[in-house]
Design an enzyme around this catalytic site. Sequence first.
Site, PDB file in Angstrom:
ATOM      1  N   THR A   1      21.355 -35.494  -5.675  1.00 41.16           N
ATOM      2  CA  THR A   1      21.461 -34.531  -6.769  1.00 41.16           C
ATOM      3  C   THR A   1      22.759 -33.746  -6.674  1.00 41.16           C
ATOM      4  O   THR A   1      23.412 -33.467  -7.683  1.00 41.16           O
ATOM      5  CB  THR A   1      20.249 -33.572  -6.739  1.00 41.16           C
TER       6      THR A   1
ATOM      7  N   GLU B   1       0.823  -1.211   0.000  1.00 42.39           N
ATOM      8  CA  GLU B   1       0.000   0.000   0.000  1.00 42.39           C
ATOM      9  C   GLU B   1       0.864   1.272   0.000  1.00 42.39           C
ATOM     10  O   GLU B   1       0.675   2.149  -0.860  1.00 42.39           O
ATOM     11  CB  GLU B   1      -0.958  -0.008   1.194  1.00 42.39           C
TER      12      GLU B   1
END
Length: 357
Positions: free
Chosen positions: A203, A56
């Site tokens: 990984t 805002e």
Amino acid sequence: MDASVDDDVWMERALVVSRRALGRTGGNPAVGTVLVRDGQLLAEGWTQPPGQDHAEPHALRKVQDLPGAAREATLYVTLEPCCHHGRTPPCTDALVRAGVSRVVVGTVDPFPLVSGRGILLLREAGIAVDVGVREAACRRANLGFLRCVAGGLPEVTLKAAVSLDGRIASAAGESKWITGPEARLAGHRLRAEHDAILVGVGTVLADDPELTVRVPGVQGEPLRVVLDSNLRTPPNAKLLGERALVLSERAGELAGTEVVAVERDGSGLSVTAALRVLAARGVRRVLVEGGGAVHRSFLEAGVVDRLELFMNGRVLAGGPGFVAGPGFSLSGAPGFVLDRVSREGADLWMGWESAPR
């Protein structure tokens, strides 16, 4: 066009704007807002990095050199404006000072220091407030934040680049590259929208990934996280460093990287416990990039909200799939609903939302 249709259109704009904040809020919700008067857009705003403007004030600053520009305007915001002093002043105060006449809120903020009080304070100041416009979409846009407030768990997305038959590598272990450059760039944009990228130690050992965001003009890096129960991550792994975290059975330090202890659950680390560690560090959205055993553990834990699959047209046959382990039963298989498809060069990018069970 009646007012309700106008509200839907402008809230949709605020939702689009909110995506600019994803991965950059440091634990705050990723909020979007638009300031409108007489059917014309005055300004847009979105949550800035920690310690800077919320959505805002970010929008209001754009009209601060135009005296009275926000008076009698309507502000559309995806989440209830905050009303307490944190790292920044209350957004409700800024709206009252600006003189907006109406605020349209997508959904209430469940954070205990807000939770309806922001709406109440605006109404007490004479500002008309409407709540619940595009509420489901606004809640979905901040699912990770809402989850963390309610139960201490972030939003989780599994991402993989796969062949036409669902393989993440060839039988010989080749994985670079299954998809083309356009799909890889889209994958990096996806990384940029998350607070953390998570992989398993398998990984790391197989690919030694950097897990960085390589998109021109995009600044900041997600937290790089490794699930590594027995601490097998090499000290020279590329992803280690200040913006990295290793989750293991015992706490410590590895090549300048913090190692945090996480309890075990069955054969590996508890997925839920790992997610709680990340949530406590301000992580609201986690992108899980494998490998197959890690994907399976997250699916089995029932914490996956989305799948993002980049699919190439080649058939590899024989290589590892993006989910490892024995098959699920038909009745017990995790289910997802396709909600987005796009073409990225020669590849398809498919987004799947977790199906209600």
